[in-house]
Design a protein around this motif. Structure first.
Motif, PDB file in Angstrom:
ATOM      1  N   UNK A 146       5.141   6.519  -7.977  1.00  0.00           N
ATOM      2  CA  UNK A 146       5.890   6.706  -9.204  1.00  0.00           C
ATOM      3  C   UNK A 146       5.709   5.505 -10.134  1.00  0.00           C
ATOM      4  N   UNK A 147       5.620   4.362  -9.599  1.00  0.00           N
ATOM      5  CA  UNK A 147       5.441   3.210 -10.464  1.00  0.00           C
ATOM      6  C   UNK A 147       3.995   3.117 -10.924  1.00  0.00           C
ATOM      7  N   UNK A 175      12.560   5.513  11.418  1.00  0.00           N
ATOM      8  CA  UNK A 175      13.066   4.783  10.254  1.00  0.00           C
ATOM      9  C   UNK A 175      11.944   4.039   9.555  1.00  0.00           C
ATOM     10  N   UNK A 176      11.043   3.482  10.341  1.00  0.00           N
ATOM     11  CA  UNK A 176       9.884   2.800   9.750  1.00  0.00           C
ATOM     12  C   UNK A 176       9.039   3.801   8.986  1.00  0.00           C
ATOM     13  N   UNK A 177       8.840   4.988   9.562  1.00  0.00           N
ATOM     14  CA  UNK A 177       8.050   6.028   8.877  1.00  0.00           C
ATOM     15  C   UNK A 177       8.735   6.459   7.595  1.00  0.00           C
ATOM     16  N   UNK A 178      10.078   6.630   7.653  1.00  0.00           N
ATOM     17  CA  UNK A 178      10.832   7.038   6.456  1.00  0.00           C
ATOM     18  C   UNK A 178      10.723   5.959   5.393  1.00  0.00           C
ATOM     19  N   UNK A 179      10.851   4.711   5.742  1.00  0.00           N
ATOM     20  CA  UNK A 179      10.777   3.618   4.777  1.00  0.00           C
ATOM     21  C   UNK A 179       9.361   3.519   4.191  1.00  0.00           C
ATOM     22  N   UNK A 180       8.360   3.689   5.081  1.00  0.00           N
ATOM     23  CA  UNK A 180       6.980   3.676   4.577  1.00  0.00           C
ATOM     24  C   UNK A 180       6.758   4.827   3.598  1.00  0.00           C
ATOM     25  N   UNK A 181       7.321   6.022   3.921  1.00  0.00           N
ATOM     26  CA  UNK A 181       7.183   7.158   2.998  1.00  0.00           C
ATOM     27  C   UNK A 181       7.881   6.890   1.675  1.00  0.00           C
ATOM     28  N   UNK A 182       9.066   6.327   1.724  1.00  0.00           N
ATOM     29  CA  UNK A 182       9.789   6.005   0.492  1.00  0.00           C
ATOM     30  C   UNK A 182       9.032   4.938  -0.303  1.00  0.00           C
ATOM     31  N   UNK A 183       8.520   3.984   0.396  1.00  0.00           N
ATOM     32  CA  UNK A 183       7.755   2.938  -0.264  1.00  0.00           C
ATOM     33  C   UNK A 183       6.505   3.531  -0.932  1.00  0.00           C
ATOM     34  N   UNK A 184       5.863   4.461  -0.222  1.00  0.00           N
ATOM     35  CA  UNK A 184       4.682   5.102  -0.787  1.00  0.00           C
ATOM     36  C   UNK A 184       5.063   5.902  -2.020  1.00  0.00           C
TER      37      UNK A 184
END
Length: 144
Positions: A141-142, A127-136
């Motif tokens: 995109x921003x 979950x931490x990896x998924x959140x880090x990937x989404x955050x990245x």
């Protein structure tokens, strides 16, 4: 039948004595038919041994029945003792099985907890990896 014969012979002997002639002034002495009395006594000697053999057979049969009954009583008492021992062993085995089942459940619960904790840890990392990937992705995109 033999018992009746013996009784008949005794009755005959009494009759011979009762029908004897009392001698006056003899102090109660009686004249009896000696040959008839001796004949009855001989017949009694023949009948009495058979009576004794019959009585001995009856006593032996009674002793056998008594011995068989005593053996059966001992057998029943032994069976009861055996049943009590079997019941005690059954109770001991049941208690042992319940204790072993509780130990197995405790071991299974500990194993399940360990597996779930490891899975929780892996899922947390994932979950931490998924959140880090989404955050990245969000940062790309921003920033683009």
């Amino acid at each position: 039948m033999i018992a009746i014969e013996l009784d008949d012979l005794i009755d005959e002997l009494e009759e011979v004595i009762a029908t004897g002639v009392r001698l006056p002034l003899s102090g109660g002495r009686t004249l009896i038919n000696e040959s008839r009395v001796l004949e009855i006594i001989d017949q009694m000697r023949t009948v009495i041994p058979e009576e004794i053999r019959r009585a001995r057979r009856i006593i032996a049969e009674q002793e056998q029945l008594l011995a068989a009954a005593q053996a059966r009583v001992q057998e029943v008492l032994s069976e009861r003792g055996l049943l009590a021992a079997v019941e005690a062993e059954r109770a001991r085995l049941l208690q042992q099985a319940e204790q072993e089942a509780a130990e197995v459940r405790a071991g299974a619960d500990a194993y399940a907890r360990q597996v779930l904790e490891e899975l929780d840890e892996r899922l947390s990392k994932l979950l931490t990896s998924v959140r880090n990937g989404l955050h990245a992705l969000d940062e790309r995109q921003s920033g683009a």
